[in-house]
Design an enzyme around this catalytic site. Sequence first.
Site, PDB file in Angstrom:
ATOM      1  N   HIS A  69      41.355  46.825  37.548  1.00  0.00           N
ATOM      2  CA  HIS A  69      40.588  46.494  36.346  1.00  0.00           C
ATOM      3  C   HIS A  69      40.373  44.994  36.316  1.00  0.00           C
ATOM      4  CE1 HIS A  69      39.344  46.311  32.129  1.00  0.00           C
ATOM      5  NE2 HIS A  69      39.060  47.581  32.265  1.00  0.00           N
ATOM      6  N   GLU A  76      39.919  55.460  33.795  1.00  0.00           N
ATOM      7  CA  GLU A  76      39.105  56.515  34.390  1.00  0.00           C
ATOM      8  C   GLU A  76      39.924  57.599  35.080  1.00  0.00           C
ATOM      9  OE1 GLU A  76      36.487  56.266  33.096  1.00  0.00           O
ATOM     10  OE2 GLU A  76      35.045  54.849  33.926  1.00  0.00           O
TER      11      GLU A  76
END
Length: 378
Positions: free
Chosen positions: A261, A316
């Site tokens: 991320h 996700e």
Amino acid sequence: MTNQAKFLTPALAVAPPAPGLDDVIAAETMLSFVDGEAGRLVVRGHELAEIAGQGYEAVLALLWRDLAPGTMDRNALRAALGEARVRVHQQLLPLLPATDGLSQVEALRLLLSALGDEESSPHHVVAVAAVAVFTAAIARRRAGAPPVAPDAALSLSADLLRMLHGTPAAREKIDALDAYLVTVADHGLNASTFTARVITSTRAGLFSSVVGGLCALKGPLHGGAPGPVLDMLDAIGEESRIRPWIVDALARGERLMGFGHRIYRVRDPRADVLKAVVSNLRENAARIRFAEKVESEALALLARKKPLRPLQTNVEFYTALVLEAVGFPRESFTNVFAVGRMAGWTAHVLEQEKTGRLIRPQSSYVGPMPEAAAARQA
Ligand code: ACO
């Protein structure tokens, strides 16, 4: 500096930002705060875990509070969203056949683009209602089934699952989808939200801004990852193949979907919320156990390959498992993400409209100047 060098690059007042603008603060917002070092997400003064179980309408009411004209509580919002779903279904679903041949996210882009700026109802309410109606109708059409008309009396999550499957959904699945939509509702100045704010700053209008947001969300480095997470789990297939599959993928220089991320240097707090959500869905136990093994092996191998770059599980990874468990086809995952993120996009649009200032940063020119050619000829 030689004369020629002086002409090549104009003097810069400040050092250029990093290529991904990581260190640039481009807006002030009271909507959400992402603390990447602590793994913390605060939404208008509330920890994510505190609001995750309160329902999507509650987080919409929270995000829109004092920003939207005619601010509503969650019950009034639920009714307004229901009415807007019915209207969108009647007015815009005749366009559905025009989406044939497109991917599901491209189909959503086309249908959202048809929302007219002359629509009299509050645009933020219509945008949220529309993305839910379209997401269900597009997924059904790809499965060869006709759209199901909305039920205005239901919550958005209950109705979205009903419009998708054609039958009322079980309570635990509605709660799981609701928690998912809250979890992804807003997340600081991510790429799609920034896009929506830039478009808003030109006074293009809310619908244009959220279509832009969707276009940014479509990419696999942002909202397009959860479908590929399931593709990865399927490709690995069985426990004995987890380690060799990941080793090979990393050796080929591939990115493991659902990890890493830009902001979080520790585990994404949304992944924990969604892991708890998916663990409550009993029928999925074997799939979840397998995914957990993939996760821990991936984390170990990523840590070995990139010891200086903490790469942790992102939202996700467990999104994929939640959306699979409640019955969405993986091709529609980005659209379901857009249903949740529409809350944040619309709130940021409303907030940006209040500042009224056109966003117009500067670039640092690194090409040649005409004077350089003249200097060379001299
Ligand atoms: N798997 C393997 N390697 C990775 C991964 C990954 N998932 N993520 C980053 N890396 C590697 C990169 O290849 C890079 O290596 P290099 O320096 O040798 O080139 C290094 O780690 C640093 O990566 P960056 O690209 O600088 O990280 P960035 O902050 O730009 O990327 C991103 C963040 C885009 C999310 C990235 O981690 C990624 O591609 N993840 C996989 C896709 C994914 O899960 N997307 C969903 C993100 S969550 C969201 O948007 C809601």
